[in-house]
Design a protein around this motif. Structure first.
Motif, short mmCIF file in Angstrom:
data_model
loop_
_atom_site.label_atom_id
_atom_site.label_comp_id
_atom_site.label_asym_id
_atom_site.label_seq_id
_atom_site.Cartn_x
_atom_site.Cartn_y
_atom_site.Cartn_z
N ARG A 268 -20.85 5.44 -33.03
CA ARG A 268 -19.53 5.01 -32.72
C ARG A 268 -19.16 3.66 -32.80
N ASP A 269 -20.24 2.73 -32.66
CA ASP A 269 -20.01 1.44 -32.59
C ASP A 269 -20.09 0.64 -34.08
N THR A 270 -20.14 1.68 -35.13
CA THR A 270 -20.15 1.36 -36.35
C THR A 270 -18.56 0.69 -36.75
N GLU A 271 -18.36 -0.48 -37.61
CA GLU A 271 -17.26 -0.79 -37.85
C GLU A 271 -16.36 0.40 -38.61
N ASN A 272 -15.23 0.45 -38.37
CA ASN A 272 -14.08 1.36 -38.82
C ASN A 272 -14.34 2.81 -38.15
N ILE A 273 -15.32 3.21 -37.43
CA ILE A 273 -15.54 4.70 -36.94
C ILE A 273 -14.66 4.68 -35.71
N GLU A 274 -13.83 5.85 -35.87
CA GLU A 274 -13.10 6.24 -34.53
C GLU A 274 -14.01 7.32 -33.71
N ILE A 275 -14.54 8.18 -34.32
CA ILE A 275 -15.17 9.09 -33.50
C ILE A 275 -16.77 9.42 -34.24
N ALA A 276 -17.61 9.40 -33.29
CA ALA A 276 -19.25 9.63 -33.61
C ALA A 276 -19.54 11.31 -33.14
N CYS A 277 -20.48 11.97 -33.92
CA CYS A 277 -20.60 13.17 -33.53
C CYS A 277 -22.13 13.52 -33.97
#
Length: 339
Positions: A268-277
């Motif tokens: 999630r904390d990666t640049e441009n990411i809005e949602i992590a799964c």
């Protein structure tokens, strides 16, 4: 407040939480008081369990029993009073007038094998902060605006002059810190910081808590992180990051379930990411899915499509089926909600 014959419902929204006389009467009349938190325990579930359990033991003595619903991750074993936890064999003989207090559980499936004995309890007191909570108790104390269940427990103890000592304060601070991502998440508000400040006044060892929660990652955790990160896929202009963790990957890393904690937040904390799964294999064609969002997307709405739940920015579910089909359906649902 709504009263029915079957259910006394106390839903708390931005108001002072008080243990009403009905709850005290429920505990007073109970021959035994059992407390349990959810399986795959985190800092909030363990912190609220140990804190509320010790305080109630101070008031009610040996009739208070803390249940260990699952293995305790090594991360939290620094907390005192772990010896209070009883294995589930103790449930073979439940008194007729026993009460079960569930902590940090959105539904009864979250209490694991304890649910097999649920009919043997005369009443259930449900204390939680998940907005997806299905209000399964005779008495429900559910405050979805609270940062954590530990925050709710602090208010219950303080408002009713129940014991708060150094051990209890340390457990509650651990629960609040871990469930707010060290006070970074949106659920953290001024009240959360005020409570944390009060807990520090009990001379707790904040440095010790920070070390065990955030600065003591195991080799096994690091190894499974590396393998999971290698398999990250980015979709829809890098707004979605998704990875699959198989049982074979876990075995090769010698990793436990708790060792994968933090991977979904890393994505999630990666640049441009809005949602992590993160999709983790737990059995043949059975997967646990963890979802996190960064700003606007409500992942609890995604989780409910799979009979899961959680919060706006942190949710999860267990899904059965082919993993590639699960991933495809997830991506399709998420894409509809992306801006």
């Amino acid at each position: 407040m709504v009263f029915t014959f079957q259910n006394l419902l106390i839903v708390l929204k931005k108001m002072r939480i008080r243990m009403k006389s009905d709850i005290l009467k429920e505990l007073d009349r109970s021959s035994k008081i059992y407390l349990v938190s959810h399986i795959n325990p985190d800092g909030d579930s363990i912190g609220s369990l140990l804190a509320f359990g010790k305080s109630l033991k101070h008031k009610y003595g040996e009739k208070v029993i803390l249940l260990k619903s699952d293995k305790i991750p090594d991360t939290f074993k620094f907390l005192n009073n772990m010896n209070y936890l009883s294995d589930l064999q103790i449930l073979k003989a439940i008194d007729d007038n026993s009460t079960l207090i569930t902590l940090d559980c959105g539904d009864l499936n979250r209490i694991g094998a304890v649910n097999d004995s649920i009919k043997n309890f005369k009443s259930i007191i449900n204390i939680d902060h998940h907005k997806s909570n299905n209000l399964f108790g005779k008495i429900n104390i559910v405050d979805s605006d609270a940062s954590s269940t530990s925050e709710i427990i602090f208010k219950l103890l303080k408002d009713n002059s129940l014991l708060i000592d150094k051990d209890i304060a340390e457990a509650l601070y651990t629960g609040i810190s871990s469930d707010t991502g060290s006070f970074k998440y949106e659920s953290t508000d001024a009240n959360t910081h005020r409570i944390a400040s009060e807990l520090l006044e009990y001379n707790i060892d904040k440095s010790k808590i920070i070390f065990y929660l955030y600065q003591n990652r195991s080799i096994e955790t690091t190894n499974i992180f590396i393998e999971a990160i290698k398999k990250i896929e980015f979709h829809y202009h890098n707004k979605i990051g998704i990875t699959i963790i198989t049982k074979n990957m876990m075995k090769e890393a010698n990793a436990s379930v708790s060792d994968i904690d933090g991977i979904v937040e890393f994505i999630r904390d990666t640049e441009n990411i809005e949602i992590a799964c993160v999709i983790k294999e737990i059995d043949i064609n059975k997967y646990k899915v963890s979802l996190r969002s960064k700003s606007y997307l409500d992942v609890s709405q995604i989780a409910t499509h799979f009979n899961g739940g959680g919060h706006k920015k942190a949710a999860g579910m267990v899904v059965e089926g082919n993993v590639e089909k699960i991933k495809y359906k997830l991506l399709q649902l998420i894409n509809k909600k992306l801006r």
